[in-house]
Design a protein around this motif. Structure first.
Motif, PDB file in Angstrom:
ATOM      1  N   ILE A   6       0.728  -1.199  -0.102  1.00 50.48           N
ATOM      2  CA  ILE A   6       0.040   0.034  -0.142  1.00 50.48           C
ATOM      3  C   ILE A   6       0.727   1.257  -0.074  1.00 50.48           C
ATOM      4  N   VAL A   7       0.491   2.281  -0.748  1.00 51.26           N
ATOM      5  CA  VAL A   7       0.947   3.625  -0.752  1.00 51.26           C
ATOM      6  C   VAL A   7      -0.096   4.311   0.051  1.00 51.26           C
ATOM      7  N   SER A   8       0.363   5.061   1.101  1.00 59.93           N
ATOM      8  CA  SER A   8      -0.750   5.905   1.930  1.00 59.93           C
ATOM      9  C   SER A   8      -0.286   7.274   1.449  1.00 59.93           C
ATOM     10  N   LEU A   9      -1.194   8.067   1.076  1.00 59.18           N
ATOM     11  CA  LEU A   9      -0.973   9.583   0.908  1.00 59.18           C
ATOM     12  C   LEU A   9      -1.603  10.393   1.928  1.00 59.18           C
ATOM     13  N   GLY A  10      -1.048  11.800   1.956  1.00 58.22           N
ATOM     14  CA  GLY A  10      -1.929  12.368   2.758  1.00 58.22           C
ATOM     15  C   GLY A  10      -1.693  12.503   4.092  1.00 58.22           C
ATOM     16  N   CYS A  11      -2.635  12.775   4.987  1.00 51.69           N
ATOM     17  CA  CYS A  11      -2.832  13.029   6.656  1.00 51.69           C
ATOM     18  C   CYS A  11      -2.930  11.795   7.398  1.00 51.69           C
ATOM     19  N   ALA A  12      -2.387  11.816   8.748  1.00 50.16           N
ATOM     20  CA  ALA A  12      -2.519  10.704   9.473  1.00 50.16           C
ATOM     21  C   ALA A  12      -3.956  10.205   9.717  1.00 50.16           C
ATOM     22  N   LYS A  13      -5.006  10.876   9.534  1.00 48.96           N
ATOM     23  CA  LYS A  13      -6.311  10.285   9.452  1.00 48.96           C
ATOM     24  C   LYS A  13      -6.332   9.196   8.223  1.00 48.96           C
ATOM     25  N   ILE A  32       2.639  -8.511   3.802  1.00 46.90           N
ATOM     26  CA  ILE A  32       2.485  -7.208   3.540  1.00 46.90           C
ATOM     27  C   ILE A  32       3.899  -6.909   2.846  1.00 46.90           C
ATOM     28  N   THR A  33       4.153  -6.438   1.885  1.00 50.62           N
ATOM     29  CA  THR A  33       5.326  -6.054   1.162  1.00 50.62           C
ATOM     30  C   THR A  33       5.431  -4.481   0.884  1.00 50.62           C
ATOM     31  N   ASN A  34       6.712  -3.856   0.959  1.00 47.70           N
ATOM     32  CA  ASN A  34       6.998  -2.814   0.606  1.00 47.70           C
ATOM     33  C   ASN A  34       7.513  -2.541  -0.772  1.00 47.70           C
ATOM     34  N   ASN A  35       7.776  -3.373  -1.588  1.00 46.66           N
ATOM     35  CA  ASN A  35       8.069  -3.722  -2.693  1.00 46.66           C
ATOM     36  C   ASN A  35       7.046  -4.044  -3.879  1.00 46.66           C
ATOM     37  N   PRO A  36       6.771  -2.745  -4.737  1.00 46.62           N
ATOM     38  CA  PRO A  36       5.746  -3.020  -5.525  1.00 46.62           C
ATOM     39  C   PRO A  36       5.928  -4.161  -6.516  1.00 46.62           C
ATOM     40  N   LYS A  37       7.323  -4.435  -7.048  1.00 51.89           N
ATOM     41  CA  LYS A  37       7.411  -5.597  -7.825  1.00 51.89           C
ATOM     42  C   LYS A  37       7.029  -6.907  -7.320  1.00 51.89           C
ATOM     43  N   ASP A  38       7.345  -7.004  -5.964  1.00 48.09           N
ATOM     44  CA  ASP A  38       6.855  -8.162  -5.265  1.00 48.09           C
ATOM     45  C   ASP A  38       5.278  -8.308  -4.930  1.00 48.09           C
ATOM     46  N   ALA A  39       4.487  -7.452  -5.032  1.00 50.03           N
ATOM     47  CA  ALA A  39       3.034  -7.322  -4.604  1.00 50.03           C
ATOM     48  C   ALA A  39       2.250  -8.043  -5.707  1.00 50.03           C
ATOM     49  N   ASP A  40       1.208  -8.903  -5.130  1.00 53.03           N
ATOM     50  CA  ASP A  40       0.193  -9.202  -6.144  1.00 53.03           C
ATOM     51  C   ASP A  40      -0.848  -8.126  -6.376  1.00 53.03           C
ATOM     52  N   ILE A  41      -1.204  -7.373  -5.073  1.00 55.90           N
ATOM     53  CA  ILE A  41      -2.022  -6.478  -5.186  1.00 55.90           C
ATOM     54  C   ILE A  41      -1.443  -5.417  -4.625  1.00 55.90           C
ATOM     55  N   ILE A  42      -1.790  -4.015  -5.237  1.00 57.33           N
ATOM     56  CA  ILE A  42      -1.184  -2.862  -5.224  1.00 57.33           C
ATOM     57  C   ILE A  42      -2.448  -1.806  -4.475  1.00 57.33           C
ATOM     58  N   ILE A  43      -2.260  -1.239  -3.609  1.00 54.05           N
ATOM     59  CA  ILE A  43      -3.239  -0.428  -3.022  1.00 54.05           C
ATOM     60  C   ILE A  43      -2.880   1.013  -2.865  1.00 54.05           C
ATOM     61  N   VAL A  44      -3.376   2.211  -3.685  1.00 53.60           N
ATOM     62  CA  VAL A  44      -2.922   3.528  -3.286  1.00 53.60           C
ATOM     63  C   VAL A  44      -4.151   4.195  -2.741  1.00 53.60           C
ATOM     64  N   ASN A  45      -3.847   4.531  -1.534  1.00 50.04           N
ATOM     65  CA  ASN A  45      -4.824   5.435  -0.679  1.00 50.04           C
ATOM     66  C   ASN A  45      -4.523   6.925  -0.886  1.00 50.04           C
ATOM     67  N   ARG A  66       2.274   1.108 -13.734  1.00 50.27           N
ATOM     68  CA  ARG A  66       3.251   0.273 -14.387  1.00 50.27           C
ATOM     69  C   ARG A  66       3.811  -0.983 -14.261  1.00 50.27           C
ATOM     70  N   TYR A  67       3.717  -1.316 -12.963  1.00 49.33           N
ATOM     71  CA  TYR A  67       4.010  -2.774 -12.425  1.00 49.33           C
ATOM     72  C   TYR A  67       3.027  -3.694 -12.986  1.00 49.33           C
ATOM     73  N   ASN A  68       1.958  -3.234 -13.289  1.00 51.72           N
ATOM     74  CA  ASN A  68       0.965  -4.314 -14.104  1.00 51.72           C
ATOM     75  C   ASN A  68       0.419  -5.462 -13.155  1.00 51.72           C
ATOM     76  N   LYS A  69       0.030  -5.090 -11.795  1.00 49.19           N
ATOM     77  CA  LYS A  69      -0.579  -5.796 -10.608  1.00 49.19           C
ATOM     78  C   LYS A  69      -1.856  -5.300 -10.777  1.00 49.19           C
ATOM     79  N   LYS A  70      -2.582  -6.172  -9.819  1.00 47.05           N
ATOM     80  CA  LYS A  70      -3.954  -5.753  -9.501  1.00 47.05           C
ATOM     81  C   LYS A  70      -3.890  -4.431  -8.590  1.00 47.05           C
ATOM     82  N   LEU A  71      -4.453  -3.472  -9.100  1.00 46.48           N
ATOM     83  CA  LEU A  71      -4.179  -1.994  -8.636  1.00 46.48           C
ATOM     84  C   LEU A  71      -5.768  -1.564  -8.040  1.00 46.48           C
ATOM     85  N   ILE A  72      -5.633  -1.546  -6.698  1.00 45.93           N
ATOM     86  CA  ILE A  72      -6.929  -0.806  -6.106  1.00 45.93           C
ATOM     87  C   ILE A  72      -6.497   0.781  -5.725  1.00 45.93           C
ATOM     88  N   VAL A  73      -7.383   1.579  -5.785  1.00 43.72           N
ATOM     89  CA  VAL A  73      -7.390   2.790  -5.568  1.00 43.72           C
ATOM     90  C   VAL A  73      -8.378   3.278  -4.612  1.00 43.72           C
TER      91      VAL A  73
END
Length: 430
Positions: A6-13, A32-45, A66-73
């Motif tokens: 997951i990439v978490s953007l913005g505030c603490a809330k 949980i992984t911090n490397n998008p290359k290894d992820a099966d699912i990437i989430i951008v909050n 660009r990583y061509n993984k399952k992408l949830i936003v």
């Protein structure tokens, strides 16, 4: 085993939401992984508060695509612009706006076509903050409707959580090893006013003080008009809540504050600040200011500069006005040029640098208690959280350079040896 990142953007809330999302996947046997290359699912909050945050969110989504993984936003940007985003970025597999979080499980399980459960629960989080610290979100939404702010339209009206639920969450955090909690909401000082049981911020804090294992609390975002005498007295006498007053004021000019739809007046705010200073002598003050609001005159800006030079905040952040559709200020005439906004921001922050340095120098020789939260092996540098600084990288750092072996998550006695513009160098005492 499948992996999620997951990439978490913005505030603490927003970070708290991300922690709940990660926990939902972890409960279903994802690692949980911090490397998008290894992820099966990437989430951008995402964050959608102001223009720079929106640009950062869109760039991050495109980068993760660009990583061509399952992408949830997810998140605030999706809440504001879901239809447009779906057309503009078809690479995203699933969009979940903030308002649909109660149905997060339905969205995710349907998309993944599995029989697992992905319910979001504030009592089930993957804590991602520094050693032995965590955020506690006591409410959602906002009732202030400042004319420049889209938050009430994104996150809705103010909704306090019940005290017993918050005590339960704090107790769980303590049992997991958390020692220091940062209490957050869009407006912490409004807590309880929407409830019918008589709860308010002081009654909540008194209940939280009884939670065993939590040594300190810190409050982030107090609306100046809502600070009561009862609250000031509590902060003066509390043994657990740091005397740390994060009070975003936005401006000092009465005319600008009126156009911003800020409640109360600058005179009332100044009276409150002076009262805190006199009754809580060890108080630490942080604020946020905005420059370039529509029709902000040279005289208005000079009033702001004069005020910060006179009051001398320990910490001050500032940003330029961002014209946000859907807000009352969007259609205001006499918009300020970007060039003037940036010039005023530079002047403001240069003045604050001088103030911050002088305020930091006052701490030389002082002994502090600090929670060790990080270590830089290359530079032998430890950083600490103290009564002087919050963990969100706004206040600067309290740090020690030493060959001593310190334990992350432990408290140490520190003596301030030197001061910089934003940082303090300390010595770790025996």
């Amino acid at each position: 085993m499948k992996k999620v990142g997951i990439v978490s953007l913005g505030c603490a809330k927003n970070l708290v939401d991300s922690e709940m999302i990660l926990a939902a996947f972890k409960s279903n046997q994802y690692t949980i992984t911090n490397n998008p290359k290894d992820a099966d699912i990437i989430i951008v909050n995402t964050c959608g508060f102001i223009e720079p945050a929106k640009k950062e969110a869109i760039n991050t989504i495109l980068e993760m695509a660009r990583y061509n993984k399952k992408l949830i936003v997810t998140g605030c940007l999706v809440e504001r612009y879901e239809k447009a985003l779906k057309k503009a970025i078809p690479e995203v597999n699933l969009w979940i706006p903030f308002s649909k979080y109660p149905h997060f499980n339905d969205y995710v399980s349907s998309y993944l076509k599995d029989k697992k459960h992905y319910h979001l629960d504030s009592l089930n989080r993957v804590i991602s903050t520094p050693s032995n610290t965590a955020y506690l979100r006591i409410a959602e939404g906002c009732n202030n409707f400042c004319s420049f702010c889209a938050i009430p339209y994104i996150r809705g009206r103010y909704r306090s959580r019940k005290i017993n639920e918050l005590v339960k969450e704090a107790t769980l955090l303590a049992k997991s090893g958390i020692k220091e909690i940062n209490i957050i909401a869009q407006d912490v000082s409004y807590y309880g006013r929407d409830l019918k049981d008589g709860s308010n911020l002081v009654s909540l804090l008194k209940a939280l003080e009884k939670v065993k294992g939590i040594k300190h609390y810190r409050l982030l975002y107090l609306y100046p008009n809502e600070i009561t005498d009862e609250f000031i007295h509590f902060m003066k006498t509390s043994k657990k809540v740091y005397p740390y007053f994060d009070i975003p004021l936005q401006h000092a000019s009465e005319s600008v504050l009126k156009r911003m739809n800020r409640k109360g007046s600058h005179a009332l705010t100044l009276k409150t600040l002076k009262k805190i200073k006199s009754e809580v002598p060890n108080a630490v003050f942080r604020t946020t200011m905005m420059v370039g609001f529509p029709s902000e005159s040279n005289s208005d800006f000079k009033t702001l500069i004069s005020f910060i030079k006179a009051f001398k905040f320990d910490h001050l952040g500032a940003f330029t006005y961002s014209k946000e559709e859907g807000t009352k200020a969007f259609s205001l005439l006499k918009q300020i040029s970007e060039k003037t906004k940036l010039e005023r921001l530079t002047i403001l922050m240069n003045e604050q640098k001088k103030i911050a340095y002088l305020k930091n120098k006052e701490h030389i020789g002082e002994t502090l208690e600090g929670l060790c939260v990080s270590y830089d092996k290359i530079n032998h540098k430890y950083t600490f959280l103290t009564k002087l600084n919050a963990p969100d990288d706004i206040d600067g750092s309290v740090f020690a350079v030493t060959n001593k072996s310190l334990r992350l998550g432990e408290y140490y006695r520190l003596k301030v040896k030197d001061a910089f513009v934003y940082d303090l160098l300390v010595e770790v005492l025996k």
